[in-house]
Design an enzyme around this catalytic site. Structure first.
Site: not given
Ligand code: 13P
Length: 280
Positions: A83-84, A181-182, A209, A212, A232
């Site tokens: 990821d990222h 995010h978050g 992205h 959540t 997620v």
């Molecule tokens: P959340 O933690 O908001 O679900 O996002 C995860 C994400 O996009 C990871 O790249």
């Protein structure tokens, strides 16, 4: 069974009548059985994504070996995705270790530099059949310690997305259309019209992205409008920690630690099953 890249795994998902793949952040190795249980329960292929922080904590080799082994023994087609990541060397390390998909995140750079670096990553990844995700625009919130403040959020423009895909040939593109995010402090406002236009302009799988806290209705709509990978992360972490707090509080110090973790993993499986069902 060897790991699948994103493109091949999406194919498997479509054969099983899913419209999109969930890509779920693994926060610690103990959580891994919950991911495979959810995939088995839903007959879904599995995309597991690892933040650079988690990769550093657990080590690439351990992740690749554990996930390959479970994928084979459970017979679950699986993609292991970084990821990222903005560091080309760290991406090369993940590819060398056997990750089957990577994300280069150059969203903080001018578009020309983002394009040039994404092309470099594609050159590193293609010979190994590793899929590449890139990001355009700035998604708000906090991800693996990096914070993008409200005023820094930049929605992805249709023209930029078209140019970016044309000039890079990237496999999938993460776009900024209103998610963060978050944990949300309010309701997510997804820009469905912008999504539809970017889908038509690019013709490649788009990535949402910040899954959540997105409502089920918004999620279904996004998947119908061109999102084919949904990230997620936080939601599984929240459920796992909340359940651990309860069980650790009640337990005795000589209870097997496993007894504390199994209910936490069950809570994670429930979240994953619920999410996966939205992608049908
Ligand atoms: P959340 O933690 O908001 O679900 O996002 C995860 C994400 O996009 C990871 O790249």
């Amino acid at each position: 069974m060897s790991l699948y890249n994103f493109t091949d795994l999406l194919q498997v998902a479509k054969q099983r009548e899913f419209k999109a793949l969930g890509s779920f952040n693994l926060h610690c190795l103990e959580m891994l059985p919950a991911f495979f249980k959810a995939a088995e329960k839903t007959n879904s292929p599995l995309m597991i994504q690892i933040s650079t922080g988690t990769a550093k904590y657990l080590g690439h080799r351990l992740l690749v070996d554990a996930i390959c082994s479970l994928s084979a023994s459970k017979n679950v087609p699986t993609c292991l995705h970084l990821d990222h990541c903005s560091d080309l060397e760290a991406i090369q390390t993940a590819i060398d270790a056997g990750f089957s998909s990577v994300m280069y995140d150059g969203s903080h750079l001018p578009i020309e530099e983002n394009i040039a670096n994404t092309r470099r990553v594609i050159d590193m990844a293609r010979p190994r059949r590793v899929s590449v995700e890139a990001e355009l625009g700035a998604i708000g919130g906090s991800e693996d310690g990096k914070v993008v403040a409200l005023e820094e959020i930049a929605f992805t423009s249709v023209e930029d997305a078209k140019r970016f895909v044309h000039e890079t040939g990237v496999d999938m593109l993460a776009i900024s259309i209103g998610t963060v995010h978050g944990l949300y402090t309010g309701k997510a406002h997804i820009q469905h019209q912008r999504l539809t236009e970017i889908t038509h302009a690019t013709g490649i799988p788009l990535v949402l992205h910040g899954g959540t806290g997105v409502s089920d209705e918004d999620m279904r709509l996004a998947v119908r409008s061109g999102i084919e990978k949904v990230n997620v992360g936080t939601e599984m972490n929240v459920q796992w920690v909340a359940r651990c707090k309860q069980t650790f509080e009640k337990g005795k110090v000589n209870d097997s630690v496993r007894n504390f973790l199994v209910p936490a993993n069950d809570a994670v499986t429930d979240v994953l099953v619920e999410k996966i069902q939205l992608f049908r």
